[in-house]
Each structure stands twice: as C-alpha cells, then as structure tokens.
Design an enzyme around this catalytic site. Sequence first.
Site, short mmCIF file in Angstrom:
data_model
loop_
_atom_site.label_atom_id
_atom_site.label_comp_id
_atom_site.label_asym_id
_atom_site.label_seq_id
_atom_site.Cartn_x
_atom_site.Cartn_y
_atom_site.Cartn_z
N SER A 1 5.95 -1.71 -2.18
CA SER A 1 5.97 -2.63 -3.33
C SER A 1 4.97 -2.17 -4.39
CB SER A 1 5.69 -4.07 -2.89
OG SER A 1 4.67 -4.18 -1.94
N GLY B 1 0.83 -1.20 0.00
CA GLY B 1 0.00 0.00 0.00
C GLY B 1 0.87 1.25 0.00
#
Length: 218
Positions: free
Chosen positions: A121, A47
């Site tokens: 990520s 996130g």
Amino acid sequence: MVTQKEEKFVMSTLSNSTNIFWQESPVGKLDRQKLLNQKGCVVWITGLSGSGKSTLACSLSRELHSRGKLSYILDGDNLRHGLNKNLGFKQEDRTENIRRVGEVAKLFADAGLICIASLISPYRKDRDACRAMLPDANFIEVFMNMPLELCEARDTKGLYKLARSGKIKGFTGIDDPYEPPLSCEIEIQQKDGVCAAPGAMAGQVVSYLEEKGYLQCQ
C-alpha cells in the site's frame, strides 16, 4: 425535510450503482462483538516488499488465536489470486486494489473480527481513504519502517533483483515511490541495527490492542 427514518431508504446514486437500498440487519456490530468478547478493527500493516509485513501478520494472528481472539489476514499477494486478479500494478490499479481491500477489511471489522491487512500500500492517500472508511478510530496503521537496503538484501521472492535488472517496471522502492505514514499508530523498526523477533513485533501490536480495549467487549 427528510426524517432520520426516511434517510435509511433514500435511493443510492453512488458510483455506477442506482436503485439500491441499504438493508439493515437485526443483529448489529455490538451484538457480534459481545458474542466474540472483542472489538472489531483493522490492523493495516504497510511497508516495502521484504520489510516483514507477512511475518508480522502471521505472528500476530497466532498470538491472537492463542488468546481466544478471532482474526483474519488479508494478504496482498493472496488477494491478487482472486478478488483483485484483474488488476495490474499501474497507479490506478494499485489504488483500486487498496480500495477493494479496504472495503473488505471494513466488513470484517463490522463483523467483530480483528482484520489484519498486510499490503505494501505505497500511496498515502489510498491508506488514508481506507482509514476514512472506518468509524471510531478503528483503523490501526502499522508501519514496517525497514531500510530499503535490508529489504533488498532479504529479497525472498527475487523481485528486487528483477526490478534492478529492468525486468519489472514500477516496483515500489526502486522506480516507484513508497510514501511513509505521517502519523501511524505503531512504527516497527530496527534497534541498533537489529530487527526484533516476530513474536516481539506481534507483542508490540497486541499491547496496543489491549491498551485500547480491542481484546474485550465491555
């Protein structure tokens, strides 16, 4: 024709490594899982910065510990102090950052631990590559689906302010994209504009782990 036994000793030519062999261990993953009475897996929390990834990771780790379950947190910032300290934030560096974390997470899962990876990520292909490292659906993707406005309002590290002023380039959510998961196992978001408490978010993940049989080894 190469037999199954001979395949174990086939010389590896992957990447830049040559003349290496895979060393089998007399104690396998199932043995370790029986010892711990749990199943190894990777809980990958993704996130935006400020979405609550680290908060969830810590709360989840505490809850698992209280239940006698062994976990370990791989925090994106912490890993850049050591394992990934030679990487920057260009796309290729971010990809390598995630690849390294994925390989480490795979080892923790193989050891029988519940590995909690907490990283922005941002790129879907990198997360999918980590998922592909693990067999038997042991990659559990948790998407902290919080609006950019909320994350920027929190800005506990002051990074959004720096990005908006142009002092940080390539900041996810501002001038670099975040690609949300298409089919994550767990999605955590606001309800009626209110964020769940850390304990409630952790409870959602623990319930999933219980349901899928990760908190015991039968």
